[in-house]
Design a protein around this motif. Structure first.
Motif, PDB file in Angstrom:
ATOM      1  N   LYS A  92       0.834  -1.191   0.000  1.00 45.90           N
ATOM      2  CA  LYS A  92       0.000   0.000   0.000  1.00 45.90           C
ATOM      3  C   LYS A  92       0.870   1.243   0.000  1.00 45.90           C
ATOM      4  O   LYS A  92       1.795   1.362   0.794  1.00 45.90           O
ATOM      5  CB  LYS A  92      -0.908  -0.026   1.221  1.00 45.90           C
TER       6      LYS A  92
ATOM      7  N   SER B  73     -11.665 -14.842  10.444  1.00 48.70           N
ATOM      8  CA  SER B  73     -12.149 -13.546   9.943  1.00 48.70           C
ATOM      9  C   SER B  73     -11.011 -12.674   9.432  1.00 48.70           C
ATOM     10  O   SER B  73     -11.246 -11.682   8.752  1.00 48.70           O
ATOM     11  CB  SER B  73     -12.926 -12.821  11.030  1.00 48.70           C
ATOM     12  N   ASP B  74      -9.748 -13.063   9.740  1.00 49.32           N
ATOM     13  CA  ASP B  74      -8.603 -12.311   9.209  1.00 49.32           C
ATOM     14  C   ASP B  74      -8.339 -12.615   7.746  1.00 49.32           C
ATOM     15  O   ASP B  74      -7.549 -11.950   7.105  1.00 49.32           O
ATOM     16  CB  ASP B  74      -7.305 -12.704   9.950  1.00 49.32           C
ATOM     17  N   ASN B  77      -9.545  -9.471   3.423  1.00 44.67           N
ATOM     18  CA  ASN B  77      -9.346  -8.047   3.654  1.00 44.67           C
ATOM     19  C   ASN B  77      -9.850  -7.286   2.445  1.00 44.67           C
ATOM     20  O   ASN B  77      -9.496  -7.610   1.322  1.00 44.67           O
ATOM     21  CB  ASN B  77      -7.862  -7.731   3.819  1.00 44.67           C
ATOM     22  N   VAL B  78     -10.662  -6.283   2.687  1.00 45.32           N
ATOM     23  CA  VAL B  78     -11.223  -5.512   1.573  1.00 45.32           C
ATOM     24  C   VAL B  78     -10.766  -4.063   1.698  1.00 45.32           C
ATOM     25  O   VAL B  78     -10.718  -3.512   2.796  1.00 45.32           O
ATOM     26  CB  VAL B  78     -12.763  -5.583   1.571  1.00 45.32           C
ATOM     27  N   ASP B  79     -10.399  -3.482   0.586  1.00 45.93           N
ATOM     28  CA  ASP B  79      -9.929  -2.107   0.582  1.00 45.93           C
ATOM     29  C   ASP B  79     -10.561  -1.388  -0.607  1.00 45.93           C
ATOM     30  O   ASP B  79     -10.343  -1.776  -1.743  1.00 45.93           O
ATOM     31  CB  ASP B  79      -8.398  -2.133   0.476  1.00 45.93           C
ATOM     32  N   SER B  96     -15.801  -0.287   2.380  1.00 48.22           N
ATOM     33  CA  SER B  96     -14.910  -1.431   2.633  1.00 48.22           C
ATOM     34  C   SER B  96     -15.451  -2.290   3.764  1.00 48.22           C
ATOM     35  O   SER B  96     -15.467  -3.515   3.669  1.00 48.22           O
ATOM     36  CB  SER B  96     -13.490  -1.017   3.023  1.00 48.22           C
ATOM     37  N   GLN B 100     -16.537  -6.159   3.353  1.00 41.50           N
ATOM     38  CA  GLN B 100     -15.729  -7.130   4.088  1.00 41.50           C
ATOM     39  C   GLN B 100     -16.605  -7.978   5.015  1.00 41.50           C
ATOM     40  O   GLN B 100     -16.522  -9.200   5.018  1.00 41.50           O
ATOM     41  CB  GLN B 100     -14.662  -6.401   4.901  1.00 41.50           C
ATOM     42  N   ARG B 101     -17.490  -7.299   5.763  1.00 40.89           N
ATOM     43  CA  ARG B 101     -18.341  -8.034   6.693  1.00 40.89           C
ATOM     44  C   ARG B 101     -19.250  -8.993   5.930  1.00 40.89           C
ATOM     45  O   ARG B 101     -19.426 -10.147   6.319  1.00 40.89           O
ATOM     46  CB  ARG B 101     -19.164  -7.051   7.519  1.00 40.89           C
ATOM     47  N   GLN B 121      -4.754 -16.167   2.536  1.00 37.13           N
ATOM     48  CA  GLN B 121      -5.381 -14.916   2.927  1.00 37.13           C
ATOM     49  C   GLN B 121      -5.688 -14.144   1.648  1.00 37.13           C
ATOM     50  O   GLN B 121      -4.840 -14.074   0.765  1.00 37.13           O
ATOM     51  CB  GLN B 121      -4.407 -14.131   3.798  1.00 37.13           C
ATOM     52  N   TYR B 123      -6.652 -10.660  -0.337  1.00 36.99           N
ATOM     53  CA  TYR B 123      -6.764  -9.204  -0.320  1.00 36.99           C
ATOM     54  C   TYR B 123      -7.620  -8.792  -1.508  1.00 36.99           C
ATOM     55  O   TYR B 123      -7.262  -9.056  -2.643  1.00 36.99           O
ATOM     56  CB  TYR B 123      -5.386  -8.551  -0.459  1.00 36.99           C
ATOM     57  N   ASP B 125      -8.840  -5.716  -3.467  1.00 34.81           N
ATOM     58  CA  ASP B 125      -8.641  -4.283  -3.636  1.00 34.81           C
ATOM     59  C   ASP B 125      -9.591  -3.768  -4.702  1.00 34.81           C
ATOM     60  O   ASP B 125      -9.608  -4.286  -5.805  1.00 34.81           O
ATOM     61  CB  ASP B 125      -7.208  -3.979  -4.061  1.00 34.81           C
TER      62      ASP B 125
END
Lengths: 246, 292
Positions: A92, B73-74, B77-79, B96, B100-101, B121, B123, B125
């Motif tokens: 990032k 829950s880790d 990841n949303v961004d 986000s 994510q939720r 994991q 990510y 984006d």
């Protein structure tokens, strides 16, 4: 990867090119006709960059409060979007990344010399760059994408500015570096005006021996002329399609 | 577009009545045309680009990484990044968080599992490339982006590919880090074709009078009484079901019968939307092709 593997004794680079070969170059203009006045997409090897241009207009959306419009020419505002997924390893970057800010200043200076200023007094031009994938040649891709998007927006330019990076491996200059080569070798990015030998843009962030610089630049200029031809071809194709539609 | 009071009341009256007429003459349960492509960014596991004709465009990428964790829950990841908005703006943060939720609550973590200790994991984006020029002085908000973003996420997740696992999975207690094949030709889908699991979608509907409008356009948003976002996953309505502020103008309370109607509508349109997205996934993409 060791530094020695970047250029084999047979004269081949990591991706199989010779020293004076460009990566595959693809470009398109008018990719986002509804989102912006001018748009372009540039792909150099595995680097992919999008550029959207809004303007010339009376008020810039990104114009900071209190910025005065200039009676002698346009106010360029440049916004670089480097999303975390663009590089191989997810990373990032903050919005005010110093390297990106420096690059945007260099590009602004370059294009203020390229745009016909007198036609655009008291206007603002917003340039929005988005990196989709980066594999070397960041500044070069940006410069080529902006040139094409400005052409698409119908903003008058003196000529194309095409840019390419050139690096030095021992005694050999290498044209159009990829990310692996950029990591280990020193390089310079140059932007050439049209078919001339005039440079509108130079950036060197590493140390380079002065006696080699001339060879690097002359190789770079050749590469830029080739890129200009390819860009011109694409602009003419797009122009032809536009004519057919009318 | 900034609407005058007269324009607003005209649009409201034509939407709220028995035979409602929408500004772009769509049916109440009709989407605006959308275009999409996927898998066009080579250095991401999955990617998609969804855009509608008014220029709003959403680019989504999925990147995977192997981590050692017990906390499921880790794993996602949303961004969200919206052009012209700061990273920490309310809009970006709430978009986000909602996506994510919603993903975490409706995800089959079995597809991310390597051994008992190691997981992939993800990510996610999301980049919203351009927002309408009049956004700053109009009363609509951009929460309606939720539906576009969730479709982008759906496509990116479904098109994601992972390298082929070469280490053994027989002993799930195994301590060693998993290893993978170097050959991308052998890559497997993140969500295998035979798996029943499908990522969830979020639909944004507008409530006005006694009508439920799917995919409200920007000028409709300015007159709506209320907005709802409704999750849809594998034929069922799932959380989140919550109201979203589609406009900064004052909304009104709505009849609870309307909520049931909204859920019904989403149940009806869910399947056709999923089918349309699947057909996009099945279209071949040439890496050097012209997807712009």
């Amino acid at each position: 990867m060791s530094r020695l593997e970047l250029y084999s004794p047979e004269g081949l680079r990591v991706d199989g090119r010779r020293w004076n070969e460009l990566r595959r170059f693809e470009c398109q203009i008018n990719t986002h006709p509804n989102a912006a006045d001018g748009s372009s997409y540039v792909q150099q090897g595995n680097s992919k960059v999008l550029c959207l241009v809004k303007g010339p207009m009376e008020h810039g959306a990104n114009l900071a409060a209190g910025t005065k419009l200039d009676p002698n020419g346009p106010v360029l505002s440049l916004n670089i979007n480097y999303p975390p997924f663009a590089s191989n390893e997810r990373k990032k970057r903050p919005k005010n990344d110093r390297r990106l800010q420096e690059i945007s200043i260099i590009l602004k200076r370059c294009f203020m010399k390229t745009i016909v200023l007198k036609n655009y007094s008291r206007t603002a031009i917003d340039i929005n760059l988005t990196v989709l994938a980066m594999d070397g040649g960041l500044l070069a891709c940006f410069c080529n994408a902006i040139t094409l998007a400005l052409i698409d927006a119908g903003i008058s330019l003196y000529d194309y500015v095409s840019a390419v990076s050139v690096g030095l491996y021992d005694q050999t200059p290498l044209l159009d570096m990829n990310a692996l080569e950029e990591n280990d070798l020193s390089f310079v990015t140059i932007g050439v005006v049209g078919d001339s030998d005039k440079l509108n843009l130079t950036l060197c962030e590493d140390k380079l021996p002065l006696d080699k610089l001339e060879r690097l630049i002359s190789l770079g200029i050749e590469g830029c002329h080739r890129l200009k031809e390819l860009m011109d071809l694409q602009v003419r194709v797009a122009g032809g399609q536009l004519q057919e539609r009318q | 577009m900034v609407l005058s009071t007269a324009e607003k009341s005209y649009i409201y009256d034509s939407l709220a009545g028995e035979n409602s007429t929408r500004t772009d003459s769509r049916k109440n349960n009709e989407f605006r045309p959308l275009k999409a492509v996927c898998s066009f960014v080579p250095n991401c596991n999955g990617s998609s680009r969804v855009y509608n004709p008014d220029g709003i465009e959403c680019i989504t990428s999925v990147k995977a990484k192997v981590i050692r964790t017990k906390e499921l829950s880790d794993l996602i990841n949303v961004d969200v990044d919206v052009e012209g908005q700061r990273d920490n703006s309310t809009l970006c943060l709430s978009l986000s968080a909602m996506i994510q939720r919603a993903l975490v609550n409706n995800f089959d973590f079995e597809v991310l599992r390597l051994t008992d200790k190691y997981y992939f994991q993800l990510y996610v984006d999301i980049l919203v490339l351009s927002v309408p020029g009049d956004f700053k002085n109009s009363s609509y908000t951009l929460y309606s982006l939720l539906s576009l973003i969730s479709m982008g996420t759906y496509l990116a997740l479904k098109s994601a590919k992972l390298p082929l696992l070469t280490s053994t999975t027989n002993d799930r207690e195994i301590e060693e880090e998993p290893s993978f094949a170097d050959d991308w030709e052998l890559a497997t889908d993140l969500i295998p074709a035979e798996s029943k699991f499908q990522p969830m979608l979020i639909f944004v509907v507008g409530l006005v009078g006694s009508n439920v409008l799917v995919d409200p356009s920007l000028d409709e948003e300015e007159v709506l009484e209320s907005g709802l976002c409704i999750g849809y996953c594998q034929g069922n309505i799932v959380a989140p079901i919550q109201s979203v502020a589609l406009s900064t103008a004052d909304g009104k309370a709505f009849n609870r019968k309307l909520l049931t109607k909204a859920l019904e509508t989403v149940k009806q349109i869910g399947q056709p939307v999923v089918e349309a997205l699947e057909s996009i996934l099945n279209t071949e993409v040439d890496e050097y092709g012209s997807f712009f």
